[in-house]
Design a protein around this motif. Structure first.
Motif, PDB file in Angstrom:
ATOM      1  N   ALA A  26       0.852  -1.188   0.000  1.00 21.81           N
ATOM      2  CA  ALA A  26       0.000   0.000   0.000  1.00 21.81           C
ATOM      3  C   ALA A  26       0.891   1.243   0.000  1.00 21.81           C
ATOM      4  O   ALA A  26       2.104   1.143   0.170  1.00 21.81           O
ATOM      5  CB  ALA A  26      -0.903  -0.004   1.233  1.00 21.81           C
ATOM      6  N   VAL A  27       0.252   2.381  -0.216  1.00 25.88           N
ATOM      7  CA  VAL A  27       0.956   3.655  -0.135  1.00 25.88           C
ATOM      8  C   VAL A  27       0.110   4.636   0.657  1.00 25.88           C
ATOM      9  O   VAL A  27      -1.119   4.549   0.677  1.00 25.88           O
ATOM     10  CB  VAL A  27       1.263   4.262  -1.524  1.00 25.88           C
ATOM     11  CG1 VAL A  27       2.246   3.407  -2.302  1.00 25.88           C
ATOM     12  CG2 VAL A  27       0.002   4.502  -2.325  1.00 25.88           C
ATOM     13  N   ILE A  28       0.786   5.542   1.322  1.00 23.58           N
ATOM     14  CA  ILE A  28       0.113   6.713   1.873  1.00 23.58           C
ATOM     15  C   ILE A  28       0.137   7.749   0.761  1.00 23.58           C
ATOM     16  O   ILE A  28       1.176   7.972   0.135  1.00 23.58           O
ATOM     17  CB  ILE A  28       0.844   7.267   3.111  1.00 23.58           C
ATOM     18  CG1 ILE A  28       0.759   6.287   4.273  1.00 23.58           C
ATOM     19  CG2 ILE A  28       0.270   8.634   3.511  1.00 23.58           C
ATOM     20  CD1 ILE A  28       1.557   6.706   5.501  1.00 23.58           C
ATOM     21  N   LEU A  29      -0.997   8.343   0.476  1.00 19.21           N
ATOM     22  CA  LEU A  29      -1.052   9.436  -0.485  1.00 19.21           C
ATOM     23  C   LEU A  29      -1.205  10.735   0.285  1.00 19.21           C
ATOM     24  O   LEU A  29      -2.015  10.828   1.212  1.00 19.21           O
ATOM     25  CB  LEU A  29      -2.237   9.264  -1.446  1.00 19.21           C
ATOM     26  CG  LEU A  29      -2.156   8.106  -2.422  1.00 19.21           C
ATOM     27  CD1 LEU A  29      -3.416   8.059  -3.295  1.00 19.21           C
ATOM     28  CD2 LEU A  29      -0.923   8.212  -3.301  1.00 19.21           C
ATOM     29  N   ALA A  30      -0.415  11.727  -0.089  1.00 22.34           N
ATOM     30  CA  ALA A  30      -0.470  13.032   0.557  1.00 22.34           C
ATOM     31  C   ALA A  30      -0.398  14.104  -0.521  1.00 22.34           C
ATOM     32  O   ALA A  30       0.226  13.908  -1.560  1.00 22.34           O
ATOM     33  CB  ALA A  30       0.690  13.183   1.532  1.00 22.34           C
ATOM     34  N   TYR A  31      -1.033  15.226  -0.249  1.00 19.81           N
ATOM     35  CA  TYR A  31      -1.023  16.337  -1.196  1.00 19.81           C
ATOM     36  C   TYR A  31      -0.502  17.576  -0.502  1.00 19.81           C
ATOM     37  O   TYR A  31      -0.960  17.937   0.574  1.00 19.81           O
ATOM     38  CB  TYR A  31      -2.435  16.591  -1.739  1.00 19.81           C
ATOM     39  CG  TYR A  31      -2.512  17.776  -2.672  1.00 19.81           C
ATOM     40  CD1 TYR A  31      -1.802  17.782  -3.876  1.00 19.81           C
ATOM     41  CD2 TYR A  31      -3.280  18.879  -2.364  1.00 19.81           C
ATOM     42  CE1 TYR A  31      -1.869  18.864  -4.739  1.00 19.81           C
ATOM     43  CE2 TYR A  31      -3.367  19.961  -3.230  1.00 19.81           C
ATOM     44  CZ  TYR A  31      -2.655  19.947  -4.406  1.00 19.81           C
ATOM     45  OH  TYR A  31      -2.720  21.027  -5.258  1.00 19.81           O
ATOM     46  N   ASN A  32       0.475  18.239  -1.118  1.00 18.63           N
ATOM     47  CA  ASN A  32       1.002  19.502  -0.621  1.00 18.63           C
ATOM     48  C   ASN A  32       0.455  20.596  -1.531  1.00 18.63           C
ATOM     49  O   ASN A  32       0.907  20.748  -2.671  1.00 18.63           O
ATOM     50  CB  ASN A  32       2.533  19.492  -0.640  1.00 18.63           C
ATOM     51  CG  ASN A  32       3.127  20.765  -0.078  1.00 18.63           C
ATOM     52  OD1 ASN A  32       2.529  21.829  -0.147  1.00 18.63           O
ATOM     53  ND2 ASN A  32       4.309  20.646   0.476  1.00 18.63           N
ATOM     54  N   GLU A  33      -0.521  21.312  -1.030  1.00 11.54           N
ATOM     55  CA  GLU A  33      -1.192  22.337  -1.839  1.00 11.54           C
ATOM     56  C   GLU A  33      -0.240  23.474  -2.206  1.00 11.54           C
ATOM     57  O   GLU A  33      -0.304  24.011  -3.316  1.00 11.54           O
ATOM     58  CB  GLU A  33      -2.397  22.885  -1.069  1.00 11.54           C
ATOM     59  CG  GLU A  33      -3.261  23.800  -1.888  1.00 11.54           C
ATOM     60  CD  GLU A  33      -4.530  24.209  -1.161  1.00 11.54           C
ATOM     61  OE1 GLU A  33      -5.191  25.131  -1.659  1.00 11.54           O
ATOM     62  OE2 GLU A  33      -4.862  23.620  -0.121  1.00 11.54           O
ATOM     63  N   ASP A  34       0.657  23.844  -1.295  1.00 13.63           N
ATOM     64  CA  ASP A  34       1.584  24.952  -1.560  1.00 13.63           C
ATOM     65  C   ASP A  34       2.497  24.676  -2.746  1.00 13.63           C
ATOM     66  O   ASP A  34       2.773  25.558  -3.556  1.00 13.63           O
ATOM     67  CB  ASP A  34       2.433  25.260  -0.323  1.00 13.63           C
ATOM     68  CG  ASP A  34       1.605  25.797   0.826  1.00 13.63           C
ATOM     69  OD1 ASP A  34       0.518  26.366   0.577  1.00 13.63           O
ATOM     70  OD2 ASP A  34       2.038  25.638   1.984  1.00 13.63           O
ATOM     71  N   SER A  35       2.984  23.446  -2.856  1.00  9.12           N
ATOM     72  CA  SER A  35       3.897  23.103  -3.959  1.00  9.12           C
ATOM     73  C   SER A  35       3.190  22.347  -5.085  1.00  9.12           C
ATOM     74  O   SER A  35       3.827  22.025  -6.093  1.00  9.12           O
ATOM     75  CB  SER A  35       5.065  22.265  -3.438  1.00  9.12           C
ATOM     76  OG  SER A  35       4.596  21.057  -2.879  1.00  9.12           O
ATOM     77  N   ASP A  54       5.248  16.189  -9.156  1.00 11.96           N
ATOM     78  CA  ASP A  54       5.051  17.631  -9.243  1.00 11.96           C
ATOM     79  C   ASP A  54       3.992  17.891 -10.304  1.00 11.96           C
ATOM     80  O   ASP A  54       4.242  17.739 -11.503  1.00 11.96           O
ATOM     81  CB  ASP A  54       6.369  18.318  -9.608  1.00 11.96           C
ATOM     82  CG  ASP A  54       6.256  19.829  -9.683  1.00 11.96           C
ATOM     83  OD1 ASP A  54       5.124  20.363  -9.598  1.00 11.96           O
ATOM     84  OD2 ASP A  54       7.306  20.479  -9.835  1.00 11.96           O
ATOM     85  N   LEU A  55       2.797  18.277  -9.869  1.00 11.19           N
ATOM     86  CA  LEU A  55       1.695  18.468 -10.810  1.00 11.19           C
ATOM     87  C   LEU A  55       1.871  19.714 -11.674  1.00 11.19           C
ATOM     88  O   LEU A  55       1.147  19.894 -12.659  1.00 11.19           O
ATOM     89  CB  LEU A  55       0.362  18.520 -10.064  1.00 11.19           C
ATOM     90  CG  LEU A  55      -0.008  17.247  -9.303  1.00 11.19           C
ATOM     91  CD1 LEU A  55      -1.305  17.437  -8.536  1.00 11.19           C
ATOM     92  CD2 LEU A  55      -0.085  16.049 -10.229  1.00 11.19           C
TER      93      LEU A  55
END
Length: 143
Positions: free
Chosen positions: A46-55, A123-124
């Protein structure tokens, strides 16, 4: 320099060997290619998914065990492909793609805390590679 070789899969998506890609599909699935799986996710359930809105970055932190937590997403393996059903994650963070795109992830040793050796970062804001499914003749049409 890495060599990239495409092999068509039964579901119309090509698997790139030699280049690291994580595909974000329109249906909310993340699909790491075999190079990413072999290098970073081989012993991962499994993976932990995290989102950094600032970057504007998405992190995938590999876990050797699947946990019953809201931020943990199981890896589904079938026919040589690995996918992560992340529709809820994308909805929660108001992220979506209107076409299937590929990103080149980067390994970051500084995320994941003391119990995890790091994670993959997408990096979106990076120029993604738009992906068109294989045509019936077996060729692909890439933009």
């Amino acid at each position: 320099m890495s060599i990239s070789v495409k092999f068509p899969t039964s579901d119309g998506f090509d698997v790139f060997h030699g280049r690291e890609f994580i595909t974000i599909r329109e249906d909310g699935q993340l699909a790491p290619n075999s190079t990413v799986v072999d290098q970073y996710l081989e012993d991962t359930e499994a993976v932990i998914l995290a989102y950094n809105e600032d970057s504007n970055e998405v992190a995938l932190i590999p876990l050797s065990t699947d946990y019953d937590r809201g931020d943990v997403y199981s890896l589904k393996r079938s026919d040589g492909s690995t996918v992560i059903a992340a529709t809820g994650f994308f909805k929660e963070h108001d992220l979506s793609v209107d076409q299937t795109v590929r990103y080149s992830p980067e390994w970051n040793e500084n995320i994941g805390g003391s119990n995890v050796p790091g994670g993959l970062v997408i990096d979106l804001d990076e120029d993604e590679e738009v992906y068109a499914a294989a045509s019936p003749s077996g060729s692909t049409d890439e933009s």
